[in-house]
Design a protein around this motif. Structure first.
Motif, PDB file in Angstrom:
ATOM      1  N   ALA A  71       0.882  -1.239   0.083  1.00 21.13           N
ATOM      2  CA  ALA A  71       0.048   0.087   0.052  1.00 21.13           C
ATOM      3  C   ALA A  71       0.697   1.351  -0.004  1.00 21.13           C
ATOM      4  O   ALA A  71       0.781   2.506  -0.749  1.00 21.13           O
ATOM      5  CB  ALA A  71      -0.786   0.107   1.353  1.00 21.13           C
ATOM      6  N   ASP A  72       2.041   1.379   0.872  1.00 17.53           N
ATOM      7  CA  ASP A  72       2.745   2.573   0.988  1.00 17.53           C
ATOM      8  C   ASP A  72       3.721   2.522  -0.494  1.00 17.53           C
ATOM      9  O   ASP A  72       3.938   3.767  -1.042  1.00 17.53           O
ATOM     10  CB  ASP A  72       3.772   2.205   2.098  1.00 17.53           C
ATOM     11  CG  ASP A  72       3.434   2.361   3.472  1.00 17.53           C
ATOM     12  OD1 ASP A  72       2.099   2.810   3.464  1.00 17.53           O
ATOM     13  OD2 ASP A  72       4.034   1.911   4.192  1.00 17.53           O
ATOM     14  N   CYS A  73       4.029   1.437  -0.878  1.00 16.40           N
ATOM     15  CA  CYS A  73       4.556   1.546  -2.494  1.00 16.40           C
ATOM     16  C   CYS A  73       3.791   2.082  -3.554  1.00 16.40           C
ATOM     17  O   CYS A  73       4.114   3.061  -4.236  1.00 16.40           O
ATOM     18  CB  CYS A  73       4.873  -0.029  -2.867  1.00 16.40           C
ATOM     19  SG  CYS A  73       5.606  -0.226  -4.658  1.00 16.40           S
ATOM     20  N   LYS A  74       2.429   1.996  -3.684  1.00 16.47           N
ATOM     21  CA  LYS A  74       1.439   2.315  -4.471  1.00 16.47           C
ATOM     22  C   LYS A  74       1.390   3.881  -4.371  1.00 16.47           C
ATOM     23  O   LYS A  74       1.467   4.655  -5.178  1.00 16.47           O
ATOM     24  CB  LYS A  74       0.203   1.718  -4.440  1.00 16.47           C
ATOM     25  CG  LYS A  74       0.126   0.302  -4.815  1.00 16.47           C
ATOM     26  CD  LYS A  74      -1.393  -0.183  -4.737  1.00 16.47           C
ATOM     27  CE  LYS A  74      -1.244  -1.850  -5.234  1.00 16.47           C
ATOM     28  NZ  LYS A  74      -2.522  -2.427  -4.956  1.00 16.47           N
ATOM     29  N   GLN A  75       1.505   4.323  -3.054  1.00 15.87           N
ATOM     30  CA  GLN A  75       1.540   5.750  -2.668  1.00 15.87           C
ATOM     31  C   GLN A  75       2.403   6.410  -3.101  1.00 15.87           C
ATOM     32  O   GLN A  75       2.420   7.645  -3.658  1.00 15.87           O
ATOM     33  CB  GLN A  75       1.085   5.813  -1.125  1.00 15.87           C
ATOM     34  CG  GLN A  75       0.851   7.500  -0.453  1.00 15.87           C
ATOM     35  CD  GLN A  75      -0.305   8.083  -1.405  1.00 15.87           C
ATOM     36  OE1 GLN A  75      -1.287   7.698  -1.628  1.00 15.87           O
ATOM     37  NE2 GLN A  75       0.098   9.379  -1.968  1.00 15.87           N
ATOM     38  N   GLU A  76       3.732   5.801  -2.853  1.00 16.65           N
ATOM     39  CA  GLU A  76       4.904   6.472  -3.182  1.00 16.65           C
ATOM     40  C   GLU A  76       5.163   6.524  -4.976  1.00 16.65           C
ATOM     41  O   GLU A  76       5.463   7.655  -5.509  1.00 16.65           O
ATOM     42  CB  GLU A  76       6.121   5.555  -2.851  1.00 16.65           C
ATOM     43  CG  GLU A  76       6.249   5.487  -1.231  1.00 16.65           C
ATOM     44  CD  GLU A  76       6.607   6.914  -0.644  1.00 16.65           C
ATOM     45  OE1 GLU A  76       7.107   7.798  -1.509  1.00 16.65           O
ATOM     46  OE2 GLU A  76       6.565   7.236   0.496  1.00 16.65           O
ATOM     47  N   ILE A  77       4.447   5.549  -5.569  1.00 26.81           N
ATOM     48  CA  ILE A  77       4.479   5.541  -7.153  1.00 26.81           C
ATOM     49  C   ILE A  77       3.800   6.901  -7.523  1.00 26.81           C
ATOM     50  O   ILE A  77       4.090   7.508  -8.322  1.00 26.81           O
ATOM     51  CB  ILE A  77       3.849   4.370  -7.685  1.00 26.81           C
ATOM     52  CG1 ILE A  77       4.960   3.238  -7.476  1.00 26.81           C
ATOM     53  CG2 ILE A  77       3.484   4.363  -9.176  1.00 26.81           C
ATOM     54  CD1 ILE A  77       4.376   1.727  -7.815  1.00 26.81           C
ATOM     55  N   LYS A  78       2.470   6.989  -6.668  1.00 23.71           N
ATOM     56  CA  LYS A  78       1.866   8.189  -7.121  1.00 23.71           C
ATOM     57  C   LYS A  78       2.466   9.628  -6.884  1.00 23.71           C
ATOM     58  O   LYS A  78       2.257  10.495  -7.560  1.00 23.71           O
ATOM     59  CB  LYS A  78       0.251   8.343  -6.408  1.00 23.71           C
ATOM     60  CG  LYS A  78      -0.530   7.332  -6.557  1.00 23.71           C
ATOM     61  CD  LYS A  78      -1.851   7.087  -5.747  1.00 23.71           C
ATOM     62  CE  LYS A  78      -2.854   6.102  -6.138  1.00 23.71           C
ATOM     63  NZ  LYS A  78      -4.061   6.226  -5.699  1.00 23.71           N
ATOM     64  N   GLN A 111       3.940  -3.834  -9.386  1.00 20.36           N
ATOM     65  CA  GLN A 111       4.305  -2.614  -9.001  1.00 20.36           C
ATOM     66  C   GLN A 111       5.769  -2.408  -9.080  1.00 20.36           C
ATOM     67  O   GLN A 111       6.104  -1.310  -9.662  1.00 20.36           O
ATOM     68  CB  GLN A 111       3.974  -2.505  -7.277  1.00 20.36           C
ATOM     69  CG  GLN A 111       2.681  -2.827  -6.943  1.00 20.36           C
ATOM     70  CD  GLN A 111       1.768  -1.813  -7.579  1.00 20.36           C
ATOM     71  OE1 GLN A 111       1.898  -0.760  -7.860  1.00 20.36           O
ATOM     72  NE2 GLN A 111       0.615  -2.430  -7.939  1.00 20.36           N
ATOM     73  N   ILE A 112       6.582  -3.504  -9.313  1.00 19.78           N
ATOM     74  CA  ILE A 112       7.974  -3.259  -9.670  1.00 19.78           C
ATOM     75  C   ILE A 112       8.031  -2.910 -11.258  1.00 19.78           C
ATOM     76  O   ILE A 112       8.829  -1.819 -11.589  1.00 19.78           O
ATOM     77  CB  ILE A 112       8.807  -4.497  -9.399  1.00 19.78           C
ATOM     78  CG1 ILE A 112       9.023  -4.816  -7.915  1.00 19.78           C
ATOM     79  CG2 ILE A 112      10.077  -4.278 -10.175  1.00 19.78           C
ATOM     80  CD1 ILE A 112       9.371  -5.991  -7.527  1.00 19.78           C
ATOM     81  N   ALA A 113       7.366  -3.602 -12.088  1.00 18.52           N
ATOM     82  CA  ALA A 113       7.171  -3.083 -13.467  1.00 18.52           C
ATOM     83  C   ALA A 113       6.616  -1.772 -13.614  1.00 18.52           C
ATOM     84  O   ALA A 113       7.478  -1.145 -14.519  1.00 18.52           O
ATOM     85  CB  ALA A 113       6.167  -4.285 -14.093  1.00 18.52           C
ATOM     86  N   THR A 114       5.886  -1.180 -12.946  1.00 21.92           N
ATOM     87  CA  THR A 114       5.245  -0.008 -13.195  1.00 21.92           C
ATOM     88  C   THR A 114       6.282   1.143 -12.710  1.00 21.92           C
ATOM     89  O   THR A 114       6.347   1.926 -13.709  1.00 21.92           O
ATOM     90  CB  THR A 114       3.967   0.309 -12.308  1.00 21.92           C
ATOM     91  OG1 THR A 114       3.063  -0.780 -12.369  1.00 21.92           O
ATOM     92  CG2 THR A 114       3.472   1.579 -12.191  1.00 21.92           C
ATOM     93  N   ILE A 115       7.246   0.733 -11.602  1.00 20.33           N
ATOM     94  CA  ILE A 115       8.302   1.694 -11.277  1.00 20.33           C
ATOM     95  C   ILE A 115       9.184   1.854 -12.527  1.00 20.33           C
ATOM     96  O   ILE A 115       9.690   2.934 -13.077  1.00 20.33           O
ATOM     97  CB  ILE A 115       8.870   1.373 -10.191  1.00 20.33           C
ATOM     98  CG1 ILE A 115       7.720   1.446  -8.975  1.00 20.33           C
ATOM     99  CG2 ILE A 115      10.253   2.174  -9.808  1.00 20.33           C
ATOM    100  CD1 ILE A 115       8.272   0.748  -7.724  1.00 20.33           C
TER     101      ILE A 115
END
Length: 631
Positions: A7-14, A47-51
């Protein structure tokens, strides 16, 4: 804990904090792997791929989206599988591989339709429209964009709507319909700004700059390009930043600001090289070529002109034709060709003898005259025939040498031609690789003989390309088994590492092939690979259907490494491990002592990459794409 990390990862991507987001995603994947939560692992790799996608590293993004799809499939999470398959298609689309992009998009559309995911179907339909736009099939592109626009308006998805309107505007701009193009761009920019879609803002501003540049409205174009550049830098979009810099460089050149043009295009080239964008590098080199030519610097201009053409060639380079599948058949064809030449010669001689025999029945005067004519014609015909035969034999000789080099290593083939035989060679350290398909007979029973040969050919052609890349030697194939060796016929200090890398690439190809065939409900193979390093003897035996082969206990142990391995893994012996254990590119899993047939207990290890290997192939990135993130 892992759930909170993701969840924190997704927020950091945003928030565009990609470094922190990547750390959190990797931590979550490690935890999920310990508890074997496949759905969560798939989400983590997504998420890793998205980054990596947003950081302009498409090859790493592609690898992780493919991992995501495989774990979603294990978890039977159809929504995730559909999304990840679409994302793989989006990365291929980004890289300019439209054939593979369409293959994955078609699978994704079918999966989403089965799940009644109308929004996702609309997004994939928009991507298909983008591909038609690139191929300059504008009517088809507008038709698919129109379908996507209708769906987005229906669902009130303003972010997606801004993207499809931008794509529509680009099609109208290509058709020189600037009024329609401007109208779509302005609405798209308004929606992107309202929804803080910075990537879309940068793209639309760039397109507005291009539109005004086409209309020779340079001041307005510069204004839009600068706005696109500012937003690209803020959002850390390397692709949009490099495109904007080169566009500004080209306009500076048009209005006479030559030094500014050089500076802009050099910076754009530097960023394009960083993200491996060949097409943008080509544009930058073209800009620098024109700029240096305009400043009377022919040496610099020539340098960048040469680089531009090299980059252009790399974009248009096609794969070489397939290798000959059956060398024995081709050899027989050559022999038949030579035999036909000799047969033709004999028939001609027989015909001449018959003519001479009939002529003898006439009177002496006619016989004497005709005989003289025949002699003259025979000499001339013979000379002419010999000239043609020599030319044809030279062609056959060249073909024979080509076939010989395909059958044998070049050094061995040259020795065989020179001496008529080949001396056996001892090699103190050679790396032997064996592969074998698991349950081959069972899988083959689901295929016709033709289909089976075609499938095996696909795998072995890929293996040939891989060992060719790592410069190791193919020894032979026996049924569904494949054997290769490193460190011969020329010793190579890096032969062991190259053999392991080749084995890992082979397993990666087989795994990917199985994923593709499974999605298409086709039979697929699993494979074991084994490697052992030790002394061998290499040479040629026999005088018919000769083959370069290797002998020694090393070959037997390598075969035991393969038969005692696991599908999807690369199994190596303790000798092999001792030679590469300190190599930072590999990690190892000790399997203990395992009883091998006829060899007693042998220590064995699994080897794998220490980190993901970056695919060095470069293809053409595309300025406008739908965001691949759908999970």
């Amino acid at each position: 804990m892992a759930d909170s990390l993701i969840a924190d990862c997704k927020q950091e991507i945003k928030n565009r904090n990609f470094g922190k987001a990547l750390t959190l995603a990797n931590q979550s994947v490690s935890i999920y792997q310990e508890i074997q939560d496949y759905k969560a692992i798939g989400d983590g790799y997504n998420q890793i791929a998205t980054i990596f996608y947003y950081q302009g590293e498409p090859y790493k993004a592609l690898t992780n989206f493919e991992k995501s799809a495989s774990y979603f499939k294990k978890a039977n999470f159809k929504n995730g599988l559909a999304s990840a398959t679409n994302n793989v298609g989006a990365i291929y689309y980004f890289l300019g591989n439209y054939s593979k992009a369409l293959d994955h998009y078609k699978i994704a559309v079918q999966l989403h339709e089965d799940l009644n995911n109308e929004k996702q179907v609309a997004g994939t339909t928009q991507n298909i429209g983008n591909i038609y736009s690139i191929l300059n099939e504008f009517e088809e592109a507008k038709r698919y964009f129109g379908i996507a626009e209708k769906n987005y308006r229906k669902s009130n998805d303003e972010k997606a709507l801004s993207l499809v309107l931008s794509s529509l505007g680009d099609v109208y701009a290509k058709e020189k319909n600037y009024t329609e193009a401007l109208q779509n761009f302005e609405v798209s920019l308004e929606l992107a700004t309202k929804n803080k879609a910075t990537q879309t803002q940068a793209q639309v501003l760039f397109n507005l700059g291009k539109l005004h540049e086409d209309k020779n409205e340079y001041d307005t174009a510069v204004n839009y390009y600068n706005k696109s550049l500012t937003i690209s830098r803020t959002s850390k979009s390397n692709l949009n930043e490099s495109s904007a810099l080169i566009a500004l460089g080209n306009i500076n050149l048009k209005i006479g600001k030559k030094q500014n043009a050089v500076a802009r295009c050099k910076k754009g080239l530097e960023i394009a090289k960083k993200i491996n964008s060949v097409s943008i590098q080509e544009e930058a080199c073209n800009c620098l070529y024109n700029a240096y030519k305009a400043t009377n610097n022919p040496i610099k201009a020539l340098q960048y002109n040469e680089r531009m053409y090299l980059l252009r060639d790399s974009l248009n380079l096609k794969q070489t034709s397939d290798k000959i599948l059956n060398m024995e058949f081709e050899k027989e064809m050559i022999l038949d060709s030579i035999a036909n030449v000799e047969k033709e010669r004999i028939l001609k001689l027989q015909h001449k003898e018959e003519v001479a025999k009939k002529e003898k029945q006439r009177n002496i005067f006619i016989i004497a005259v005709c005989f003289a004519v025949i002699i003259v014609l025979a000499i001339f015909g013979r000379l002419n025939y010999m000239r043609k035969s020599k030319a044809r034999l030279q062609i056959e000789k060249d073909r024979s040498e080509h076939l010989l080099h395909n059958i044998l290593p070049e050094e061995v083939a040259d020795e065989l031609k020179e001496k008529g035989f080949v001396d056996a060679q001892d090699f103190e350290t050679a790396s032997i690789l064996f592969t074998d398909f698991k349950s081959f007979t069972e899988t083959a029973s689901h295929l016709t003989p033709q289909q089976l040969v075609e499938q095996i050919n696909i795998y072995f052609k890929a293996f040939d390309a891989i060992i060719g890349h790592y410069k190791i030697e193919k020894i032979k194939t026996i049924g569904d088994a494949y054997m290769a060796a490193g460190g011969l016929p020329k010793p190579d200090a890096n032969a062991v590492k190259k053999t392991i890398l080749a084995a890992l690439d082979m397993q990666a190809f087989v795994t990917k092939r199985k994923q593709e065939n499974t999605l298409l409900d086709k039979p697929a193979f699993d494979m074991r690979v084994g490697i052992h390093v030790g002394p061998i003897v290499a040479g040629i035996v026999g005088v018919k259907k000769f083959q370069y082969d290797v002998w020694g206990d090393t070959v037997n142990i390598a075969s035991r490494m393969e038969s005692n391995g696991t599908i999807g893994k690369v199994n190596i012996s303790s000798n092999t491990f001792a030679l590469v254990k300190d190599d930072p590119d590999f990690t190892f899993e000790y399997r203990g002592k395992i009883t091998a047939k006829g060899k007693g207990e042998l220590q064995m290890y699994y080897v794998q990459h220490a980190k993901e290997q970056k695919d060095l192939t470069t293809t053409t990135p595309i300025p406008q794409k739908v965001d691949p993130i759908s999970v």
